[in-house]
Write a protein that holds these residues in place. Structure first.
Motif, short mmCIF file in Angstrom:
data_model
loop_
_atom_site.label_atom_id
_atom_site.label_comp_id
_atom_site.label_asym_id
_atom_site.label_seq_id
_atom_site.Cartn_x
_atom_site.Cartn_y
_atom_site.Cartn_z
N UNK A 1 39.36 51.63 61.31
CA UNK A 1 38.18 52.19 60.64
C UNK A 1 37.08 51.14 60.47
N UNK A 2 37.50 49.92 60.10
CA UNK A 2 36.51 48.86 59.93
C UNK A 2 35.81 48.55 61.25
N UNK B 1 30.22 45.83 50.05
CA UNK B 1 30.41 47.05 49.27
C UNK B 1 31.26 48.08 49.97
N UNK B 2 31.78 47.75 51.16
CA UNK B 2 32.61 48.72 51.88
C UNK B 2 34.08 48.65 51.46
N UNK B 3 34.44 47.63 50.68
CA UNK B 3 35.76 47.52 50.04
C UNK B 3 36.95 47.49 51.00
N UNK B 4 36.79 46.86 52.14
CA UNK B 4 37.92 46.71 53.05
C UNK B 4 38.81 45.55 52.62
N UNK C 1 43.00 39.56 51.41
CA UNK C 1 41.59 39.19 51.30
C UNK C 1 40.74 40.45 51.15
N UNK C 2 39.89 40.46 50.14
CA UNK C 2 38.88 41.52 50.04
C UNK C 2 37.65 41.07 50.81
N UNK C 3 37.23 41.86 51.76
CA UNK C 3 36.10 41.47 52.60
C UNK C 3 34.86 41.16 51.77
N UNK C 4 34.62 41.96 50.73
CA UNK C 4 33.44 41.72 49.89
C UNK C 4 33.43 40.31 49.31
#
Length: 196
Positions: free
Chosen positions: A132-133, A30-33, A43-46
């Motif tokens: 930031x991640x 849900x952090x949308x990185x 790639x969307x981490x989620x």
């Protein structure tokens, strides 16, 4: 009365130590990185984390010691997973040197280490987003001494947190290990516990 309290305290400690399933920590899902992997795919981490147990390491490819050891410990964990026919597991390496670790460099790093890139994602991205991640994940890194090669290329090493993180299928951190010294058997045992 004192003895009753002491017995209760000992019993509570025993109960806690017998409960081997790691507690849930911070939620990453849900952090949308967004990242780019070794195949130059966005790639969307989620999408990587959702419904998969994930083992995530933090590296940079120019690292002379800790990062290759961290990667190898994850690789050995994968071998244990394969030997025991456990499914629904993903392996991720996130760089903290996105300036030098572009997708082709990450792909080469994976190839040299015989990493199965169908099951592993080596991630890089925009420097600020990566920073930031990693900060959110508690990963600290700072460039150390630098020098220039004869052809003018900037070379530097990075002092950094040494970590592998285990994330459950709901996106919660369940365990963290010192990456270069991590015991693959311990990681494997934790994976089995949270996968049951």
């Amino acid at each position: 009365m004192r003895y009753s309290f002491l017995i209760l305290a000992i019993f509570s400690l025993l109960l806690i130590s017998c409960s081997d399933i790691p507690e849930r920590g911070k939620k990453i899902l849900g952090t949308n990185y967004k990242f780019t992997n070794q195949n130059e795919l966005e790639i969307e981490l989620d999408s990587l984390l959702k419904n998969k147990i994930t083992l995530m390491g933090f590296i940079y490819t120019h690292c002379p010691d800790i990062c290759p050891m961290t990667t190898h410990n994850m690789y050995l964990t994968q071998k244990l997973i394969d030997e025991n026919n456990i499914k629904n597991l993903r392996f991720i390496l996130v760089t903290f040197d996105p300036i030098r670790d572009n997708p082709s460099v990450l792909k080469s790093f994976a190839s040299v280490r015989d990493i199965d890139t169908n099951r592993w994602n080596l991630l890089t991205g925009e420097p600020e987003s990566v920073r930031r991640f990693n900060k959110m994940m508690g990963i600290n890194s700072i460039a150390a001494d630098s020098s220039y090669s004869e052809d003018g290329e900037l070379n530097y090493y990075i002092i950094h947190t040494d970590r592998i993180t285990l994330i459950d299928k709901d996106g919660f951190i369940r365990s963290e290990y010192k990456g270069s010294l991590a015991d693959p058997q311990l990681i494997f045992d934790d994976i089995k516990k949270i996968g049951e």
